[in-house]
Design a protein around this motif. Structure first.
Motif, PDB file in Angstrom:
ATOM      1  N   GLY A   1       0.769  -1.227   0.000  1.00  0.00           N
ATOM      2  CA  GLY A   1       0.000   0.000   0.000  1.00  0.00           C
ATOM      3  C   GLY A   1       0.798   1.274   0.000  1.00  0.00           C
ATOM      4  O   GLY A   1       0.229   2.367   0.151  1.00  0.00           O
ATOM      5  N   GLU A   2       2.121   1.188  -0.161  1.00  0.00           N
ATOM      6  CA  GLU A   2       2.951   2.393  -0.164  1.00  0.00           C
ATOM      7  C   GLU A   2       3.476   2.683  -1.566  1.00  0.00           C
ATOM      8  O   GLU A   2       3.204   1.946  -2.514  1.00  0.00           O
ATOM      9  CB  GLU A   2       4.093   2.245   0.844  1.00  0.00           C
ATOM     10  N   SER A   3       4.263   3.737  -1.705  1.00  0.00           N
ATOM     11  CA  SER A   3       4.675   4.196  -3.038  1.00  0.00           C
ATOM     12  C   SER A   3       5.801   3.358  -3.635  1.00  0.00           C
ATOM     13  O   SER A   3       5.874   3.183  -4.845  1.00  0.00           O
ATOM     14  CB  SER A   3       5.121   5.658  -2.970  1.00  0.00           C
ATOM     15  N   GLY A   4       6.719   2.878  -2.779  1.00  0.00           N
ATOM     16  CA  GLY A   4       7.876   2.149  -3.277  1.00  0.00           C
ATOM     17  C   GLY A   4       8.991   3.048  -3.759  1.00  0.00           C
ATOM     18  O   GLY A   4      10.015   2.558  -4.248  1.00  0.00           O
ATOM     19  N   LYS A   5       8.839   4.357  -3.620  1.00  0.00           N
ATOM     20  CA  LYS A   5       9.857   5.296  -4.105  1.00  0.00           C
ATOM     21  C   LYS A   5      10.980   5.500  -3.089  1.00  0.00           C
ATOM     22  O   LYS A   5      12.137   5.688  -3.456  1.00  0.00           O
ATOM     23  CB  LYS A   5       9.210   6.637  -4.444  1.00  0.00           C
ATOM     24  N   ASN A   6      10.630   5.498  -1.812  1.00  0.00           N
ATOM     25  CA  ASN A   6      11.615   5.692  -0.753  1.00  0.00           C
ATOM     26  C   ASN A   6      11.303   4.702   0.363  1.00  0.00           C
ATOM     27  O   ASN A   6      10.280   4.836   1.051  1.00  0.00           O
ATOM     28  CB  ASN A   6      11.575   7.136  -0.238  1.00  0.00           C
ATOM     29  N   ILE A   7      12.187   3.718   0.547  1.00  0.00           N
ATOM     30  CA  ILE A   7      11.912   2.645   1.506  1.00  0.00           C
ATOM     31  C   ILE A   7      11.751   3.200   2.919  1.00  0.00           C
ATOM     32  O   ILE A   7      10.837   2.819   3.650  1.00  0.00           O
ATOM     33  CB  ILE A   7      13.036   1.583   1.472  1.00  0.00           C
ATOM     34  N   ASN A   8      12.635   4.108   3.314  1.00  0.00           N
ATOM     35  CA  ASN A   8      12.580   4.644   4.674  1.00  0.00           C
ATOM     36  C   ASN A   8      11.260   5.367   4.923  1.00  0.00           C
ATOM     37  O   ASN A   8      10.618   5.177   5.964  1.00  0.00           O
ATOM     38  CB  ASN A   8      13.758   5.591   4.898  1.00  0.00           C
ATOM     39  N   ASN A   9      10.838   6.210   3.970  1.00  0.00           N
ATOM     40  CA  ASN A   9       9.577   6.929   4.128  1.00  0.00           C
ATOM     41  C   ASN A   9       8.391   5.970   4.149  1.00  0.00           C
ATOM     42  O   ASN A   9       7.431   6.170   4.907  1.00  0.00           O
ATOM     43  CB  ASN A   9       9.399   7.944   2.997  1.00  0.00           C
TER      44      ASN A   9
ATOM     45  N   ILE B   1       8.368   2.851   5.176  1.00  0.00           N
ATOM     46  CA  ILE B   1       8.326   2.162   6.471  1.00  0.00           C
ATOM     47  C   ILE B   1       7.716   3.087   7.522  1.00  0.00           C
ATOM     48  O   ILE B   1       6.882   2.668   8.340  1.00  0.00           O
ATOM     49  CB  ILE B   1       9.733   1.699   6.896  1.00  0.00           C
ATOM     50  N   GLY B   2       8.121   4.349   7.504  1.00  0.00           N
ATOM     51  CA  GLY B   2       7.551   5.311   8.451  1.00  0.00           C
ATOM     52  C   GLY B   2       6.048   5.442   8.288  1.00  0.00           C
ATOM     53  O   GLY B   2       5.302   5.525   9.282  1.00  0.00           O
ATOM     54  N   ALA B   3       5.565   5.456   7.042  1.00  0.00           N
ATOM     55  CA  ALA B   3       4.123   5.557   6.794  1.00  0.00           C
ATOM     56  C   ALA B   3       3.396   4.319   7.316  1.00  0.00           C
ATOM     57  O   ALA B   3       2.306   4.426   7.892  1.00  0.00           O
ATOM     58  CB  ALA B   3       3.869   5.729   5.299  1.00  0.00           C
ATOM     59  N   LEU B   4       3.999   3.151   7.146  1.00  0.00           N
ATOM     60  CA  LEU B   4       3.387   1.924   7.652  1.00  0.00           C
ATOM     61  C   LEU B   4       3.348   1.914   9.173  1.00  0.00           C
ATOM     62  O   LEU B   4       2.383   1.419   9.778  1.00  0.00           O
ATOM     63  CB  LEU B   4       4.150   0.701   7.131  1.00  0.00           C
ATOM     64  N   VAL B   5       4.389   2.449   9.802  1.00  0.00           N
ATOM     65  CA  VAL B   5       4.417   2.521  11.269  1.00  0.00           C
ATOM     66  C   VAL B   5       3.259   3.388  11.762  1.00  0.00           C
ATOM     67  O   VAL B   5       2.579   3.058  12.747  1.00  0.00           O
ATOM     68  CB  VAL B   5       5.774   3.069  11.757  1.00  0.00           C
ATOM     69  N   LYS B   6       3.000   4.516  11.085  1.00  0.00           N
ATOM     70  CA  LYS B   6       1.889   5.387  11.473  1.00  0.00           C
ATOM     71  C   LYS B   6       0.540   4.687  11.333  1.00  0.00           C
ATOM     72  O   LYS B   6      -0.419   5.043  12.015  1.00  0.00           O
ATOM     73  CB  LYS B   6       1.908   6.656  10.625  1.00  0.00           C
ATOM     74  N   LYS B   7       0.481   3.699  10.451  1.00  0.00           N
ATOM     75  CA  LYS B   7      -0.755   2.944  10.244  1.00  0.00           C
ATOM     76  C   LYS B   7      -0.874   1.752  11.200  1.00  0.00           C
ATOM     77  O   LYS B   7      -1.822   0.970  11.100  1.00  0.00           O
ATOM     78  CB  LYS B   7      -0.829   2.451   8.802  1.00  0.00           C
ATOM     79  N   GLY B   8       0.099   1.620  12.110  1.00  0.00           N
ATOM     80  CA  GLY B   8       0.006   0.554  13.101  1.00  0.00           C
ATOM     81  C   GLY B   8       0.838  -0.669  12.802  1.00  0.00           C
ATOM     82  O   GLY B   8       0.552  -1.761  13.312  1.00  0.00           O
ATOM     83  N   LEU B   9       1.876  -0.540  11.989  1.00  0.00           N
ATOM     84  CA  LEU B   9       2.733  -1.679  11.661  1.00  0.00           C
ATOM     85  C   LEU B   9       3.355  -2.266  12.928  1.00  0.00           C
ATOM     86  O   LEU B   9       3.935  -1.528  13.730  1.00  0.00           O
ATOM     87  CB  LEU B   9       3.841  -1.236  10.704  1.00  0.00           C
ATOM     88  N   PRO B  10       3.252  -3.578  13.157  1.00  0.00           N
ATOM     89  CA  PRO B  10       3.876  -4.189  14.339  1.00  0.00           C
ATOM     90  C   PRO B  10       5.376  -3.933  14.355  1.00  0.00           C
ATOM     91  O   PRO B  10       6.029  -3.893  13.300  1.00  0.00           O
ATOM     92  CB  PRO B  10       3.570  -5.682  14.165  1.00  0.00           C
ATOM     93  N   VAL B  11       5.930  -3.773  15.542  1.00  0.00           N
ATOM     94  CA  VAL B  11       7.332  -3.400  15.671  1.00  0.00           C
ATOM     95  C   VAL B  11       8.250  -4.465  15.075  1.00  0.00           C
ATOM     96  O   VAL B  11       9.296  -4.145  14.495  1.00  0.00           O
ATOM     97  CB  VAL B  11       7.687  -3.121  17.148  1.00  0.00           C
ATOM     98  N   GLN B  12       7.862  -5.759  15.177  1.00  0.00           N
ATOM     99  CA  GLN B  12       8.718  -6.815  14.628  1.00  0.00           C
ATOM    100  C   GLN B  12       8.842  -6.688  13.112  1.00  0.00           C
ATOM    101  O   GLN B  12       9.915  -6.903  12.541  1.00  0.00           O
ATOM    102  CB  GLN B  12       8.183  -8.207  14.987  1.00  0.00           C
ATOM    103  N   VAL B  13       7.737  -6.325  12.446  1.00  0.00           N
ATOM    104  CA  VAL B  13       7.767  -6.169  10.995  1.00  0.00           C
ATOM    105  C   VAL B  13       8.558  -4.926  10.621  1.00  0.00           C
ATOM    106  O   VAL B  13       9.320  -4.918   9.648  1.00  0.00           O
ATOM    107  CB  VAL B  13       6.342  -6.110  10.417  1.00  0.00           C
ATOM    108  N   GLN B  14       8.395  -3.854  11.400  1.00  0.00           N
ATOM    109  CA  GLN B  14       9.181  -2.634  11.161  1.00  0.00           C
ATOM    110  C   GLN B  14      10.671  -2.940  11.255  1.00  0.00           C
ATOM    111  O   GLN B  14      11.474  -2.488  10.417  1.00  0.00           O
ATOM    112  CB  GLN B  14       8.789  -1.569  12.175  1.00  0.00           C
ATOM    113  N   GLN B  15      11.059  -3.710  12.272  1.00  0.00           N
ATOM    114  CA  GLN B  15      12.471  -4.043  12.441  1.00  0.00           C
ATOM    115  C   GLN B  15      12.970  -4.921  11.295  1.00  0.00           C
ATOM    116  O   GLN B  15      14.112  -4.748  10.824  1.00  0.00           O
ATOM    117  CB  GLN B  15      12.679  -4.737  13.788  1.00  0.00           C
TER     118      GLN B  15
END
Length: 213
Positions: free
Chosen positions: A118-126, A128-142
């Motif tokens: 569901g993200e743009s794929g243009k900037n991985i870091n950005n 990941i940050g957007a997914l974290v704001k949507k409630g991404l579990p910390v294990q997946v973020q890591q």
């Protein structure tokens, strides 16, 4: 997700490098004789292994697999999106020869995976940050950040020397499969179970959610 048991010298069971099935393995050492009537000699440093499931052979020298050349890393998750399967497969084929090149490919695979999430794929870091704001579990973020940092280091060498520490690159394969399991496979499995509920029960749930919205 099933635990992966990589091919290991003289192990009696592991996931076959050919068919991917966890199966019994039959080991033999190479034998030879110098002349027709000379005693048979055994080469303990050369061995071969036959998979009980597919009957394919692998060849080993000094406890290392030499044929096939693929490093014993897990195959792509069965739900790996088609958008990134090519990069994953190519990385698996070359990681034994170049952990850095494989890591760079896996970073690209993650970049192609992010639009599926569901993200743009243009900037991985950005992303990941957007997914974290949507409630991404910390294990997946890591796991995502591990792939981002290690893969980026393969493109722009820094503190991690992947050729000296190939295990770091090998872990990328497990991380990507974990992300696919958590973000794609588990929701798909839950959805399939939910759809098996009686239609009346699902309609009542939908009305409840509409009223609470």
């Amino acid at each position: 997700m099933q635990k992966y048991f990589p091919p290991t010298h003289l192990k009696q069971e592991f996931h076959c490098i050919h068919c991917g099935v966890f199966a019994a393995q039959h080991w033999r050492h190479f034998t030879y004789c110098v002349h027709d009537h000379s005693p048979i000699q055994v080469r303990n440093d050369l061995s071969f292994c036959i998979c009980a499931h597919c009957n394919e052979w692998s060849y080993w020298h000094e406890e290392k697999m030499i044929v096939p050349a693929e490093s014993p890393v897990p195959p792509a998750h069965q739900d790996m999106p088609k958008e990134c399967i090519e990069e994953y497969t190519e990385a698996r084929e070359i990681v034994a020869r170049s952990p850095r090149a494989a890591s760079a490919l896996l970073r690209l695979a993650v970049q192609k995976l992010l639009p599926v999430l569901g993200e743009s794929g243009k900037n991985i870091n950005n992303d990941i940050g957007a997914l974290v704001k949507k409630g991404l579990p910390v294990q997946v973020q890591q796991a995502l950040d591990y792939c981002r940092v290690v893969g980026n280091n393969a493109v722009h060498p820094g503190e991690i020397n992947l050729n000296d520490t190939p295990d770091i690159a090998h872990n990328l394969f497990n991380m990507i499969n974990f992300i696919v399991e958590d973000r794609i496979s588990r929701p798909k499995h839950v959805q399939s179970l939910y759809e098996k509920l009686p239609e009346g029960a699902r309609s009542a749930i939908e009305r409840r959610d509409e009223e609470s919205a």
